[in-house]
Design a protein around this motif. Structure first.
Motif, PDB file in Angstrom:
ATOM      1  N   TRP A   1      35.790   6.693  15.282  1.00 44.09           N
ATOM      2  CA  TRP A   1      36.304   5.846  16.354  1.00 44.09           C
ATOM      3  C   TRP A   1      37.559   6.443  16.957  1.00 44.09           C
ATOM      4  CZ3 TRP A   1      33.605   1.787  18.205  1.00 44.09           C
ATOM      5  CH2 TRP A   1      32.508   1.370  17.425  1.00 44.09           C
TER       6      TRP A   1
ATOM      7  N   PRO B   1      40.698   4.867  18.883  1.00 43.42           N
ATOM      8  CA  PRO B   1      41.358   3.652  19.367  1.00 43.42           C
ATOM      9  C   PRO B   1      41.816   3.755  20.816  1.00 43.42           C
ATOM     10  CG  PRO B   1      42.155   4.227  17.181  1.00 43.42           C
ATOM     11  CD  PRO B   1      41.309   5.372  17.642  1.00 43.42           C
TER      12      PRO B   1
ATOM     13  N   TYR C   1      38.858   3.227  23.105  1.00 48.00           N
ATOM     14  CA  TYR C   1      38.439   1.831  23.034  1.00 48.00           C
ATOM     15  C   TYR C   1      39.361   0.939  23.865  1.00 48.00           C
ATOM     16  CZ  TYR C   1      37.202  -2.714  21.079  1.00 48.00           C
ATOM     17  OH  TYR C   1      36.817  -4.020  20.930  1.00 48.00           O
TER      18      TYR C   1
ATOM     19  N   GLY D   1      39.224  -3.706  14.514  1.00 52.18           N
ATOM     20  CA  GLY D   1      39.498  -2.605  15.420  1.00 52.18           C
ATOM     21  C   GLY D   1      40.975  -2.288  15.484  1.00 52.18           C
ATOM     22  N   PRO D   2      41.514  -2.009  16.679  1.00 52.60           N
ATOM     23  CA  PRO D   2      42.923  -1.643  16.796  1.00 52.60           C
ATOM     24  C   PRO D   2      43.878  -2.825  16.753  1.00 52.60           C
ATOM     25  CG  PRO D   2      41.888  -1.547  18.945  1.00 52.60           C
ATOM     26  CD  PRO D   2      40.791  -1.844  17.957  1.00 52.60           C
TER      27      PRO D   2
ATOM     28  N   ASP E   1      38.754  -3.795   8.602  1.00 50.04           N
ATOM     29  CA  ASP E   1      37.947  -2.808   9.312  1.00 50.04           C
ATOM     30  C   ASP E   1      37.662  -1.655   8.355  1.00 50.04           C
ATOM     31  OD1 ASP E   1      37.587  -2.557  12.656  1.00 50.04           O
ATOM     32  OD2 ASP E   1      37.087  -0.791  11.476  1.00 50.04           O
TER      33      ASP E   1
ATOM     34  N   MET F   1      41.136   3.035  13.350  1.00 47.23           N
ATOM     35  CA  MET F   1      41.427   1.724  13.918  1.00 47.23           C
ATOM     36  C   MET F   1      42.501   1.002  13.111  1.00 47.23           C
ATOM     37  SD  MET F   1      39.715   1.215  16.708  1.00 47.23           S
ATOM     38  CE  MET F   1      38.148   1.222  17.589  1.00 47.23           C
TER      39      MET F   1
ATOM     40  N   ARG G   1      46.009   2.286  13.859  1.00 49.86           N
ATOM     41  CA  ARG G   1      46.536   1.807  15.137  1.00 49.86           C
ATOM     42  C   ARG G   1      46.938   0.328  15.030  1.00 49.86           C
ATOM     43  NH1 ARG G   1      46.223   3.691  20.544  1.00 49.86           N
ATOM     44  NH2 ARG G   1      47.455   2.241  21.781  1.00 49.86           N
TER      45      ARG G   1
END
Length: 270
Positions: free
Chosen positions: A6, A8, A11, A45-46, A66, A71, A74
């Motif tokens: 991923w 961040p 995203y 996520g972030p 997560d 992520m 962040r």
């Protein structure tokens, strides 16, 4: 399906559009039984939308979970710590495929994560069991796997130049259930379930904005699978970019990008 890596920053390039469904979900969550409320955010996520939980319940103790180290890093850097209302945001590694509540929660919430969890509806019983009486399980998932953005991605990945390298990489429409099926699963667990769907019309700006959007989410498995072959990755992106331009032509005010989502708010019997 291999676990995607991923980004961040990628995203968050569409953070405003991505946060809106979570805000709409939280608006339908009823009052919580605990004070201060204990909240779990699965697939945080972030952390940008996890912070919205503290806006709604200022005293809440919230843990975002997560399984992506990028992520979590962040989220911790941007959001971890005490909140202005006296609550706290923390973040911890966990996988929604196996996570089980280790303490009673007032709210277990998930934003655009469960589509990555095969058989996620089978986890509902464990999560509802982990709620206090009157507690809530709430989630939203994308319901757009038959949209051109996903159909074109799958068709390209399944074409001869890519089939061998990308077989099994992408999700299909069965990654999520329909509203009726979610309602049935949640009601069968004794919950009062509110389930609905919404199609948002995001008007995106910039060059190739739909490609930019999916680079942050749905395209991550392809980008991960081709990470060791930059030339092949660029060839895939070039073909996909052209297909998206035809499917989502830019208009005078931006590029319209319809996006269907499915929501559920299930309250455990008090």
């Amino acid at each position: 399906m291999p676990a995607p890596t991923w980004d961040p920053a990628q995203y968050l390039r569409h953070a405003g559009h991505r946060a809106r469904p979570f805000a709409d979900l939280l608006a339908r969550v009823p009052g919580l039984p605990g004070e201060p409320p204990r909240v779990a955010d699965l697939g945080c996520g972030p952390g940008n939308v996890t912070a919205l939980i503290a806006d709604r319940w200022p005293t809440a103790r919230v843990t975002g979970y997560d399984n992506a180290p990028e992520m979590l890093a962040r989220a911790r850097a941007d959001h971890e710590g005490p909140t202005p209302g006296g609550g706290r945001l923390d973040f911890a590694p966990a996988d929604a495929r196996t996570w089980t509540p280790g303490e009673p929660y007032d709210l277990i919430v998930s934003n655009a994560t469960l589509q990555w969890v095969p058989g996620h509806a089978e986890r509902f019983a464990d999560w509802v069991e982990g709620l206090r009486p009157g507690g809530v399980l709430a989630f939203q998932v994308p319901g757009n796997f038959d949209a051109p953005s996903h159909r074109l991605m799958r068709a390209l990945a399944e074409s001869p130049p890519w089939r061998d390298r990308l077989a099994g990489t992408l999700r299909h429409a069965d990654a999520v259930l329909g509203p009726e099926a979610y309602h049935e699963r949640l009601a069968a667990l004794g919950c009062a379930a509110d389930v609905w769907e919404t199609t948002y019309l995001h008007v995106l700006q910039g060059e190739d904005p739909v490609l930019d959007w999916v680079k942050g989410t749905g395209l991550r498995p392809v980008l991960t699978a081709l990470a060791d072959d930059p030339e092949a990755r660029e060839d895939f992106l070039a073909a996909y970019r052209q297909a998206l331009r035809e499917a989502y032509p830019a208009g005078p005010h931006g590029t319209p990008f319809p996006f269907r989502r499915v929501f559920a708010v299930a309250r455990k019997e008090a």
